[in-house]
Design an enzyme around this catalytic site. Structure first.
Site, PDB file in Angstrom:
ATOM      1  N   LEU A  31      11.309 -56.999  60.316  1.00 38.59           N
ATOM      2  CA  LEU A  31      12.101 -55.869  59.816  1.00 38.59           C
ATOM      3  C   LEU A  31      11.258 -54.613  59.741  1.00 38.59           C
ATOM      4  O   LEU A  31      11.736 -53.511  59.977  1.00 38.59           O
ATOM      5  CB  LEU A  31      12.642 -56.183  58.424  1.00 38.59           C
ATOM      6  CG  LEU A  31      13.758 -57.215  58.339  1.00 38.59           C
ATOM      7  CD1 LEU A  31      14.061 -57.532  56.885  1.00 38.59           C
ATOM      8  CD2 LEU A  31      15.009 -56.714  59.033  1.00 38.59           C
ATOM      9  N   PHE A  81       1.333 -52.976  52.955  1.00 38.55           N
ATOM     10  CA  PHE A  81       0.957 -54.237  52.330  1.00 38.55           C
ATOM     11  C   PHE A  81       1.221 -55.451  53.192  1.00 38.55           C
ATOM     12  O   PHE A  81       0.812 -56.539  52.869  1.00 38.55           O
ATOM     13  CB  PHE A  81       1.664 -54.401  51.000  1.00 38.55           C
ATOM     14  CG  PHE A  81       1.146 -53.447  49.970  1.00 38.55           C
ATOM     15  CD1 PHE A  81      -0.150 -53.553  49.510  1.00 38.55           C
ATOM     16  CD2 PHE A  81       1.951 -52.432  49.486  1.00 38.55           C
ATOM     17  CE1 PHE A  81      -0.638 -52.664  48.567  1.00 38.55           C
ATOM     18  CE2 PHE A  81       1.466 -51.552  48.547  1.00 38.55           C
ATOM     19  CZ  PHE A  81       0.165 -51.655  48.085  1.00 38.55           C
ATOM     20  N   GLY A  82       1.959 -55.271  54.247  1.00 37.91           N
ATOM     21  CA  GLY A  82       2.203 -56.427  55.098  1.00 37.91           C
ATOM     22  C   GLY A  82       3.487 -56.287  55.877  1.00 37.91           C
ATOM     23  O   GLY A  82       4.176 -55.265  55.818  1.00 37.91           O
ATOM     24  N   LYS A  94       8.297 -60.987  52.740  1.00 33.92           N
ATOM     25  CA  LYS A  94       7.156 -60.101  52.934  1.00 33.92           C
ATOM     26  C   LYS A  94       5.884 -60.917  52.927  1.00 33.92           C
ATOM     27  O   LYS A  94       5.622 -61.683  52.010  1.00 33.92           O
ATOM     28  CB  LYS A  94       7.111 -59.067  51.808  1.00 33.92           C
ATOM     29  CG  LYS A  94       6.028 -58.038  51.995  1.00 33.92           C
ATOM     30  CD  LYS A  94       6.358 -56.753  51.275  1.00 33.92           C
ATOM     31  CE  LYS A  94       5.517 -55.624  51.810  1.00 33.92           C
ATOM     32  NZ  LYS A  94       6.139 -54.328  51.579  1.00 33.92           N
ATOM     33  N   ASP A 133       4.649 -47.526  43.238  1.00 33.54           N
ATOM     34  CA  ASP A 133       4.717 -47.157  44.659  1.00 33.54           C
ATOM     35  C   ASP A 133       6.120 -46.689  45.027  1.00 33.54           C
ATOM     36  O   ASP A 133       6.733 -47.199  45.959  1.00 33.54           O
ATOM     37  CB  ASP A 133       4.271 -48.331  45.534  1.00 33.54           C
ATOM     38  CG  ASP A 133       3.843 -47.867  46.912  1.00 33.54           C
ATOM     39  OD1 ASP A 133       3.716 -46.639  47.111  1.00 33.54           O
ATOM     40  OD2 ASP A 133       3.648 -48.727  47.789  1.00 33.54           O
TER      41      ASP A 133
END
Ligand SMILES: *[C@@H]1O[C@H](CO)[C@@H](O)[C@H](O)[C@H]1NC(C)=O
Ligand SMILES: *[C@@H]1O[C@H](CO)[C@@H](O)[C@H](O)[C@H]1NC(C)=O
Ligand SMILES: *[C@@H]1O[C@H](CO)[C@@H](O)[C@H](O)[C@H]1NC(C)=O
Ligand SMILES: *[C@@H]1O[C@H](CO)[C@@H](O)[C@H](O)[C@H]1NC(C)=O
Ligand SMILES: *[C@@H]1O[C@H](CO)[C@@H](O)[C@H](O)[C@H]1NC(C)=O
Length: 679
Positions: free
Chosen positions: A357, A362-363, A380, A476
């Site tokens: 996606l 962060f990944g 995630k 964030d």
């Protein structure tokens, strides 16, 4: 040819004796195989289906005899000299792999078809113990002996001998032959199963018996193996029977299988040569087959077996490794929040690129459908090497999993692998907000949608800050962390992730806990995340949504980078803040609302944390229940030049802090948890 057998080639048919002997003085016959032949069989001798004469079998202590059915005249009168004769036969002694010593066989000329029937392994079925050696036997034989019997002076267990009235040979030699153009003999192994041929010749003038052995692949040697000067006249009677004799092993189910494949015989002349191509085939069993099974088949099978085992083990290990996860005892309490890696692997089709996606700081995020309940999820994958702090972090993740608000993306659970953390969120069908603002202008949000998203995110943030049982600092907030559900409701996602990197080492030094352009100046200095630092980021987010621009638009020369907050501030100072509204909207927006959002954005971006409003206030402003304070007063109050907003110096602080972030700026301690222990 219906019969392999070409029987009894008789030059003359002279039937004149009472015994019905073939009484010609040049009688002969030839058998190219023994199918439908008229041999007289005795004991365990038999003709196989394909026409081989087998003169033994695997029943112990038996005898076998096979004779030409009719007697043959070897003399004209009983006291005259014996005729010359010659014979040729092809034989094979096929081993069974047991290696057990077994007796051989003999070509025999005897006065009767009924020879010894006793248990006479070593006597080749020729004699009894009592008759062996008796001059009354009148037996002439050529033995092919594969059994060494000391008692009968056998030279070895592989020899050819001429026997007169006894198995104690008058002459014998190891099985061998002299090839056509050589001067020496080459050894042959009688019991090897190899096809060999034997010639026995007697000359009535020379009174000499010649015995010649050769493999079928070789021509008849000129030099006989045995040559015995001997007058057979006293031995041979007027009529005799010719044939083969053998005995079986002293033990059941072992021993050579003795076959005669073809045979020709002639009185007073040369036996007709056998046509080797016409002979029946030996069965494909015995030594060769067995040895193939053991030397080729068995190792191959073992290899195959080993391969299967190896593949099985590799598959098992690969599977185990593929689905391996890290699960520690303390995590058992989080059972319902803990996902099986295997389920996530299946859900995302093995984390295939197709299901990707997006990819953030962060990944990577993958779409998936849980195999258990068909729920659509976003998984995630966050790489983390940190061992320390993971326990606290997971505890927080699980706490966050209990957060329920319609403007938050539900965190369903997690899974841990070595060096990898997987967070499972509910899937948001429309994806992240920034796609609708920048990346894919196929569909930009209109003003009312934007305004609704802004209010939604504010309400979600209020829930995190003030309405839940503990204070949660998001850390964030930015457009790409706001996701849109099917009804285009803005939902905050990805909370708490920044925390992960506070706990341990950063995977890359460029990663910072938070995003450039959203970091409050004091946060980058102190490393303390507070509601005010969230408010600062929310301000940047407000401007981002209203202006359709990123907080920092990078230019080739860093000095020319457009800092969004500066830009909005300058518009405001110029008295036309609406100039900053997203060009893509044209005039399709509500001026009061846009004005409110932009000013609120500036207010939240104030470099002084105390000036930034709380989220509860933000919502009141957004809903229009409370009027926004006068920015000019605040601005003047903070800084004479009004640089309290979008402070360039503050930004410089941030930039310089990035350069050294790994060393000091973000050494964040556990006390500063996002869950700072209730309100
Ligand atoms: C050997 O031959 C005899 C007589 O034909 C038979 O009874 C016996 O079963 C045979 N033995 C084997 C092991 O074939
Ligand atoms: C086989 O031999 C017997 C005598 O041993 C004889 O009576 C018979 O006719 C012969 N048969 C054939 C087909 O030669
Ligand atoms: C052979 O026997 C016959 C009588 O049956 C006799 O006349 C003859 O002399 C004998 N010959 C020899 C060589 O002994
Ligand atoms: C060879 O043949 C004669 C028969 O004439 C016999 O008496 C003798 O014992 C035989 N055996 C040996 C080993 O010479
Ligand atoms: C037997 O062999 C010898 C030597 O090779 C030879 O001189 C003789 O003619 C042969 N006799 C027969 C009957 O083949």
């Amino acid at each position: 040819m219906p019969f392999r057998l070409v029987t009894a080639i008789l030059s003359y048919f002279l039937v004149h004796t009472a015994a019905g002997a073939a009484a010609s003085d040049d009688f002969g016959f030839i058998y190219q195989g023994f199918q439908s032949s008229n041999l007289s069989l005795d004991g365990v001798a038999k003709i196989t289906n394909n026409g081989l004469l087998q003169i033994n079998n695997k029943t112990k202590l038996q005898t076998a005899h096979a004779f030409y059915p009719n007697p043959i005249n070897f003399k004209t009168k009983s006291n005259s000299s014996a005729f010359s004769f010659s014979t040729q036969f092809v034989f094979a002694m096929v081993p069974d792999g047991s290696g057990f010593p077994s007796p051989g066989m003999a070509f025999v000329i005897a006065p009767t078809k009924v020879l010894a029937r006793g248990p006479s392994t070593e006597l080749l079925g020729l004699f009894d113990a009592s008759t062996d050696g008796s001059p009354t036997n009148h037996v002439f034989a050529v033995e092919l002996d594969t059994f060494r019997e000391q008692q009968y002076a056998d030279i070895n267990a592989n020899h050819v001998g001429i026997d007169i009235n006894s198995v104690k040979s008058n002459v014998s030699r190891p099985a061998s032959y002299q090839p056509y153009n050589k001067n020496s003999f080459e050894n042959l192994d009688l019991g090897s199963g190899q096809q060999m041929q034997l010639w026995v010749e007697y000359d009535r003038v020379d009174r000499r018996i010649n015995v010649t052995l050769a493999p079928t692949v070789a021509a008849k040697p000129h030099t006989p193996l045995l040559s015995l000067s001997y007058d057979l006249s006293p031995i041979l009677q007027q009529t005799m029977y010719v044939g083969f004799s053998a005995s079986t092993s002293p033990v059941d189910n072992v021993g050579l299988a003795n076959f005669v494949l073809g045979w020709s015989f002639k009185i007073n002349g040369d036996a007709q040569a056998l046509d080797l191509s016409q002979l029946p085939k030996l069965p494909r069993f015995g030594h060769k087959k067995v040895s193939k099974i053991f030397t080729v088949g068995l190792p191959l099978l073992s290899l195959l077996f080993l391969l299967i085992v190896a593949f099985g083990a590799a598959y098992y290990l690969k599977r185990k490794w593929k689905y391996a996860e890290v699960l520690e005892e303390w995590e058992l309490a989080y059972g319902p929040h803990r996902f099986k890696y295997k389920d996530l692997y299946i859900a995302t089709k093995g984390f295939t690129e197709k299901e990707l996606l997006g990819e953030g700081g962060f990944g990577r995020v993958y779409k998936g459908v849980l195999p258990t309940n068909k729920v659509e999820v976003a998984v995630k994958k966050v790489s983390h090497q940190a061992r320390q702090g993971i326990r606290e972090f997971i505890a927080e993740i699980v706490s966050i999993g209990r957060l329920r608000h319609r403007n938050l993306v539900p965190l369903l659970g997690y899974c841990r692998r070595k060096g990898e953390l997987l967070l499972v969120y509910e899937f948001m069908s429309k994806g992240s907000l920034d796609r609708f603002l920048f990346n894919q202008p196929k569909r930009t949000l209109n003003w009312s949608e934007r305004f609704r998203v802004i209010k939604g995110v504010a309400s979600g943030l209020l829930y995190l800050h003030e309405e839940w049982e503990q204070v949660v600092i998001h850390r964030d907030i930015k457009a790409s962390n706001v996701l849109l559900d099917g009804e285009l409701n803005g939902r905050l996602g990805d909370f708490g992730l920044a925390r992960l990197y506070d706990h341990g080492t950063l995977p890359q030094t460029t990663h910072v806990a938070g995003s450039l352009g959203y970091l409050a100046p004091e946060y980058s200095r102190t490393g303390r995340a507070t509601m005010s630092t969230d408010a600062y980021a929310f301000g940047a987010f407000l401007l981002e949504v209203a202006c359709g621009r990123r907080p920092i638009e990078h230019r080739a020369v860093p000095e020319e980078n457009i800092i969004l907050v500066d830009f909005v501030f300058s518009c405001w100072k110029a008295g036309n803040i609406l100039q900053a509204v997203d060009q893509k909207l044209g005039t399709e927006y509500v001026e009061e609302e846009a004005d409110l959002v932009l000013k609120l954005g500036l207010l939240c971006s104030h470099s002084e944390p105390e000036i930034r409003p709380r989220m509860r206030q933000v919502l009141l402003y957004l809903e229009g229940s409370v009027a926004l304070p006068d920015l000019s007063v605040l601005a003047m109050g903070v800084s004479a030049v009004g640089l309290g907003f979008g402070h360039p110096a503050g930004f410089e602080d941030i930039k310089s802090s990035f350069a050294t972030s790994t060393d000091k700026s973000f050494s964040y301690t556990v006390e500063n948890s996002i869950l700072s222990g209730g309100r």
